[in-house]
Design an enzyme around this catalytic site. Structure first.
Site, PDB file in Angstrom:
ATOM      1  N   HIS A 108      -2.207  27.710  56.679  1.00  0.00           N
ATOM      2  CA  HIS A 108      -0.844  27.461  57.161  1.00  0.00           C
ATOM      3  C   HIS A 108      -0.871  26.593  58.418  1.00  0.00           C
ATOM      4  CE1 HIS A 108      -0.148  31.033  54.645  1.00  0.00           C
ATOM      5  NE2 HIS A 108       1.090  30.595  54.536  1.00  0.00           N
ATOM      6  N   ASP A 164       0.296  25.344  46.486  1.00  0.00           N
ATOM      7  CA  ASP A 164       0.749  26.229  47.546  1.00  0.00           C
ATOM      8  C   ASP A 164       1.838  25.467  48.304  1.00  0.00           C
ATOM      9  OD1 ASP A 164       0.978  28.390  49.259  1.00  0.00           O
ATOM     10  OD2 ASP A 164      -1.154  28.493  49.736  1.00  0.00           O
TER      11      ASP A 164
END
Length: 428
Positions: free
Chosen positions: A253, A326
């Site tokens: 992330h 993702d």
């Protein structure tokens, strides 16, 4: 892979690398026709499957839209939101759906999508109403444990690690079925679960107890059971994060992890759960924003890697379901390329579903431009859209979107049976 007649036809017609165009079988008649008789259409043209018929109804622009799964903002399809206006140029979720015709949406509490049972049911029904041509995939990250996007509405089931520690695959299947049943009652039809990573690095900052454990064989059996449990509930499931996010010390992330597994190490440590998921007929596989230089020396993350998504996942493991990226707003995939180029490269690598683009307009225009220029061939576009439509058909979502019902949802969510299951999992 699947037993239905529909999928057998499509596996032949749209297999990986194919053009997406079915090859008619020649029909030889033993009865002579009169010279003036017009040809019978059914004798020369095979009937279209529902997936083929749906694909034929879509324009190029709508096909590109099907590749996307954005986050929309607000508690209802008709809520006017400054966030939607700023990000999409349309003020309500319904108008965003009408503008881009996405294949699906993903819901989160932080985007104002999850407040109460009645509100979520109204939102999912309203979103489906906004997409009458092709029903939506409506997804959530409902892994249970610390990643529970539908909390506190749903049963508080334990994490994957707690389930893995029991060694009981029947509990993995039962937990997935309970989760899927509650999601379906809310109108959510795709779970981005189970996690198929093997958490072999105890310092892993992002996976940890989201994985079923650190033993590849144990994780594989649990993942296969969970996929079956989601299917028992009638919803689609996703194995993530391919080719494996379990041996990282960086969170994708916020950064770009590098995993130096050799090919033989990957086969032994990372691959088994994904193989088990594919054997269990998993609907989708999500890519990881990780670099594995011994699998692809380019330095690109797996999400943008053709050797990984096409070479390993498609060709070596034989997966022909939906490959989802993702989230494309994560730092791990935005290091080298702009938002439009990232979307294009993901499709060229082998992805079908572009999750959470940070700039929908740039990503959409980037893909559409690539299709019009031929950089992404129309056959390649049709291949991805066919996979998405086939997923919807397999889960009963293509012909007509199911509608959620508030009264039924309240009976299912956090039921006594599901609470009892949670206690069984954590019992000593």
């Amino acid at each position: 892979m699947r037993a239905s007649g529909l999928v057998v036809v499509m596996a032949v017609a749209t297999g990986c690398g194919g053009s997406g165009t079915p090859v008619p079988t020649e029909v030889v008649s033993t009865r002579a026709a009169a010279p003036s008789a017009a040809p019978t259409p059914s004798a020369s043209t095979p009937a279209r499957t529902p997936v083929e018929a749906a694909l034929a109804r879509l324009t190029v622009q709508e096909k590109v839209g099907q590749l996307f799964m954005p986050v929309l903002y607000g508690p209802s399809a008709d809520t006017v939101s400054a966030e939607n206006q700023a990000r999409f140029g349309a003020a309500t979720p319904a108008k965003v759906v009408a503008k881009y015709r996405p294949g699906g949406v993903i819901i989160f509490p932080w985007s104002g999508n999850v407040k109460s049972v009645a509100q979520v049911v109204g939102l999912t029904n309203g979103l489906q109403d906004a997409s009458p041509k092709i029903p939506l995939l409506i997804a959530a990250d409902q892994e249970n444990g610390r990643v529970s996007r539908l909390a506190p509405l749903v049963t508080d089931l334990p994490s994957a690690k707690r389930i893995g520690d029991t060694g009981d695959t029947s509990l993995a299947r039962a937990a997935a079925k309970a989760t899927g049943t509650e999601m379906r009652a809310l109108g959510v039809n795709l779970d981005f679960a189970p996690v198929a990573d093997v958490n072999i690095n105890p310092k892993n900052p992002v996976i940890g107890d989201r994985a079923y454990g650190s033993n590849p064989r144990r994780v594989a059996t649990m993942v296969g059971a969970a996929v079956k449990g989601f299917h028992d509930a009638g919803i689609a499931s996703t194995a993530k994060h391919f080719p494996g996010h379990g041996d990282t010390s960086v969170d994708s992330h916020t950064g770009l992890p590098v995993i130096n597994h050799s090919r033989s190490q990957w086969d032994r440590l990372d691959a088994p759960p994904f193989k088990a998921a594919i054997r269990a007929d998993v609907d989708a596989v999500m890519s990881a924003h990780v670099v594995m230089p011994k699998l692809d020396p380019s330095g690109d993350p797996a999400t943008l890697s053709k050797p990984i998504l096409t070479g390993l996942l498609r060709e070596r493991l034989g997966f022909d379901g939906v490959v989802s990226t993702d989230a494309l707003d994560m730092a791990g995939v935005r290091k080298k390329y702009n938002d439009g180029e990232v979307a294009v490269r993901a499709i060229l690598a082998g992805a079908d579903l572009l999750l959470m683009p940070p700039n929908m307009e740039k990503a959409y225009k980037g893909v559409l431009t690539a299709v019009k220029s031929g950089r992404i061939s129309k056959a390649r576009l049709d291949q991805s859209v066919t996979r998405l439509l086939r997923l919807k058909a397999n889960r009963g979502l293509l012909a007509k979107a199911p509608r959620a019902d508030v009264a039924k949802a309240r009976k299912v969510l956090n039921s006594a049976a599901h609470r009892a299951l949670a206690r069984r999992i954590v019992a000593p």
